[in-house]
Each structure stands twice: as structure tokens, then as C-alpha cells.
Motif scaffolding. Structure first.
Motif, mmCIF file in Angstrom:
data_model
loop_
_atom_site.group_PDB
_atom_site.id
_atom_site.type_symbol
_atom_site.label_atom_id
_atom_site.label_comp_id
_atom_site.label_asym_id
_atom_site.label_seq_id
_atom_site.Cartn_x
_atom_site.Cartn_y
_atom_site.Cartn_z
ATOM 1 N N VAL A 201 -19.651 -17.718 27.206
ATOM 2 C CA VAL A 201 -19.337 -17.242 25.859
ATOM 3 C C VAL A 201 -17.816 -17.165 25.670
ATOM 4 N N VAL A 202 -17.102 -16.716 26.693
ATOM 5 C CA VAL A 202 -15.642 -16.659 26.618
ATOM 6 C C VAL A 202 -15.065 -18.061 26.445
ATOM 7 N N LEU A 203 -15.683 -19.062 27.085
ATOM 8 C CA LEU A 203 -15.180 -20.431 27.009
ATOM 9 C C LEU A 203 -15.589 -21.176 25.741
ATOM 10 N N LEU A 204 -16.468 -20.612 24.932
ATOM 11 C CA LEU A 204 -16.910 -21.321 23.719
ATOM 12 C C LEU A 204 -15.762 -21.736 22.797
ATOM 13 N N PRO A 205 -14.828 -20.859 22.459
ATOM 14 C CA PRO A 205 -13.761 -21.299 21.548
ATOM 15 C C PRO A 205 -12.712 -22.187 22.225
ATOM 16 N N LEU A 206 -12.704 -22.237 23.532
ATOM 17 C CA LEU A 206 -11.732 -23.040 24.268
ATOM 18 C C LEU A 206 -12.307 -24.415 24.568
ATOM 19 N N PRO A 207 -11.451 -25.392 24.798
ATOM 20 C CA PRO A 207 -11.983 -26.695 25.201
ATOM 21 C C PRO A 207 -12.585 -26.581 26.597
ATOM 22 N N GLY A 208 -13.783 -27.022 26.723
ATOM 23 C CA GLY A 208 -14.450 -26.928 28.018
ATOM 24 C C GLY A 208 -15.948 -26.817 27.852
ATOM 25 N N PRO A 209 -16.633 -26.657 28.955
ATOM 26 C CA PRO A 209 -18.092 -26.688 28.945
ATOM 27 C C PRO A 209 -18.740 -25.330 28.691
ATOM 28 N N GLY A 210 -18.394 -24.664 27.604
ATOM 29 C CA GLY A 210 -18.935 -23.329 27.327
ATOM 30 C C GLY A 210 -20.449 -23.311 27.248
ATOM 31 N N TRP A 211 -21.033 -24.211 26.456
ATOM 32 C CA TRP A 211 -22.494 -24.225 26.305
ATOM 33 C C TRP A 211 -23.175 -24.585 27.617
ATOM 34 N N LEU A 212 -22.589 -25.501 28.358
ATOM 35 C CA LEU A 212 -23.174 -25.895 29.636
ATOM 36 C C LEU A 212 -23.219 -24.705 30.594
ATOM 37 N N ILE A 213 -22.173 -23.908 30.593
ATOM 38 C CA ILE A 213 -22.126 -22.724 31.458
ATOM 39 C C ILE A 213 -23.144 -21.684 30.990
ATOM 40 N N ILE A 214 -23.295 -21.519 29.686
ATOM 41 C CA ILE A 214 -24.301 -20.582 29.165
ATOM 42 C C ILE A 214 -25.701 -21.011 29.612
ATOM 43 N N PHE A 215 -25.999 -22.299 29.495
ATOM 44 C CA PHE A 215 -27.316 -22.781 29.914
ATOM 45 C C PHE A 215 -27.509 -22.656 31.425
ATOM 46 N N ALA A 216 -26.420 -22.777 32.181
ATOM 47 C CA ALA A 216 -26.510 -22.559 33.629
ATOM 48 C C ALA A 216 -26.875 -21.102 33.922
ATOM 49 N N TRP B 206 -39.231 -14.664 30.502
ATOM 50 C CA TRP B 206 -38.653 -14.845 29.170
ATOM 51 C C TRP B 206 -37.552 -15.903 29.210
ATOM 52 N N ALA B 207 -36.770 -15.926 30.273
ATOM 53 C CA ALA B 207 -35.704 -16.925 30.386
ATOM 54 C C ALA B 207 -36.299 -18.307 30.654
ATOM 55 N N GLN B 208 -37.411 -18.366 31.372
ATOM 56 C CA GLN B 208 -38.082 -19.646 31.607
ATOM 57 C C GLN B 208 -38.573 -20.225 30.288
ATOM 58 N N ARG B 209 -39.116 -19.365 29.414
ATOM 59 C CA ARG B 209 -39.571 -19.847 28.103
ATOM 60 C C ARG B 209 -38.398 -20.319 27.247
ATOM 61 N N VAL B 210 -37.289 -19.587 27.273
ATOM 62 C CA VAL B 210 -36.099 -19.996 26.515
ATOM 63 C C VAL B 210 -35.593 -21.340 27.030
ATOM 64 N N LEU B 211 -35.548 -21.499 28.337
ATOM 65 C CA LEU B 211 -35.069 -22.743 28.927
ATOM 66 C C LEU B 211 -35.999 -23.907 28.600
ATOM 67 N N ALA C 195 -23.009 -12.526 34.219
ATOM 68 C CA ALA C 195 -21.610 -12.911 34.437
ATOM 69 C C ALA C 195 -21.388 -14.376 34.056
ATOM 70 N N VAL C 196 -22.332 -15.248 34.407
ATOM 71 C CA VAL C 196 -22.200 -16.673 34.082
ATOM 72 C C VAL C 196 -22.286 -16.880 32.566
ATOM 73 N N TRP D 192 -31.154 -17.072 35.325
ATOM 74 C CA TRP D 192 -32.143 -16.055 34.950
ATOM 75 C C TRP D 192 -33.565 -16.605 35.054
ATOM 76 N N ALA D 193 -33.724 -17.877 34.722
ATOM 77 C CA ALA D 193 -35.064 -18.479 34.712
ATOM 78 C C ALA D 193 -35.680 -18.561 36.100
ATOM 79 N N THR D 194 -34.876 -18.401 37.146
ATOM 80 C CA THR D 194 -35.461 -18.386 38.484
ATOM 81 C C THR D 194 -36.259 -17.117 38.736
ATOM 82 N N GLU D 195 -36.045 -16.122 37.874
ATOM 83 C CA GLU D 195 -36.673 -14.831 38.121
ATOM 84 C C GLU D 195 -37.446 -14.244 36.943
ATOM 85 N N PHE D 196 -37.062 -14.574 35.711
ATOM 86 C CA PHE D 196 -37.634 -13.906 34.550
ATOM 87 C C PHE D 196 -38.411 -14.882 33.658
#
Length: 106
Positions: free
Chosen positions: A44-59, A70-75, A38-39, A64-68
Motif C-alpha cells: 500500500v505504501v508503494l502504490l503511489p510510487l513507481p514499483g510493484p505495489g499491487w504485486l506486493i499486495i497480492f503477495a 477468506w483470503a483463499q476466496r479473495v485470491l 506487513a507485506v 494470508w491465503a496459506t492459512e485463512f
């Protein structure tokens, strides 16, 4: 050059009582995955709009990285890339300042 978080072992950071029960741990993972999804989707929805789209994606990936693993490696990879880019940018900025100051002295 590597952050302290790179040295931590990969795996779930769920509380011990949740890890003790396989069905409870699986449910925990599903909930974390759905919240992260959901986050990330919101980012992704906020990417074309002004705002912190990438920051929210990384959040979301951080969630996910708290549990998986693969997400820990990506992070971890993302953090390393950001650190390398930051060093490159600072060096470039310093070089520009030095050139500018050298031009003023002449």
C-alpha cells in the motif's frame, strides 16, 4: 476455465504437527497474519510510487491465503478476474490486428 487451485479445499496449509496443537496453531495464525499485514502495508505504501505495489499486495494476500479461508476466496476471485481480463485483452488485440491487416489489403 477454473484453475486447479479453485478445486482444492479451503483451510489451513500449516504442517500437521502445528495443526495438532491448538495453542501452537493459533500462534502460527497470528504470525502469518502479522507477516501478511506487513507485506500488504508495504504494498500500500508503494502504490503511489513507481514499483510493484499491487504485486506486493497480492503477495501479502497470498501469504494470508496459506492459512485463512477468506483470503483463499479473495485470491481465487482475483485470479479469475485476472484470467477473464487477460482473455478479453487478447481477443481485443487480435481484433485490432485483423482490422489493421484488412485495412492494408484494400
Amino acid at each position: 476455465m477454473y484453475a486447479e487451485s479453485d478445486r482444492r479445499p479451503l483451510g489451513s496449509r500449516a504442517p500437521r504437527f502445528i495443526k495438532a496443537s491448538k495453542p501452537l496453531h493459533r500462534t502460527w495464525q497470528v504470525v502469518i497474519f502479522l507477516l501478511g499485514l506487513a507485506v500488504v502495508a508495504g504494498g500500500v505504501v508503494l502504490l503511489p510510487l513507481p514499483g510493484p505495489g499491487w504485486l506486493i499486495i497480492f503477495a501479502g494476500i497470498g501469504l494470508w491465503a496459506t492459512e485463512f479461508p477468506w483470503a483463499q476466496r479473495v485470491l481465487r476471485w482475483t485470479k479469475r478476474q485476472l484470467l477473464e481480463w487477460t482473455h478479453w485483452w487478447r481477443e481485443r488485440r487480435l481484433e485490432r490486428r485483423e482490422r489493421k491487416q484488412g485495412a492494408r489489403v484494400r
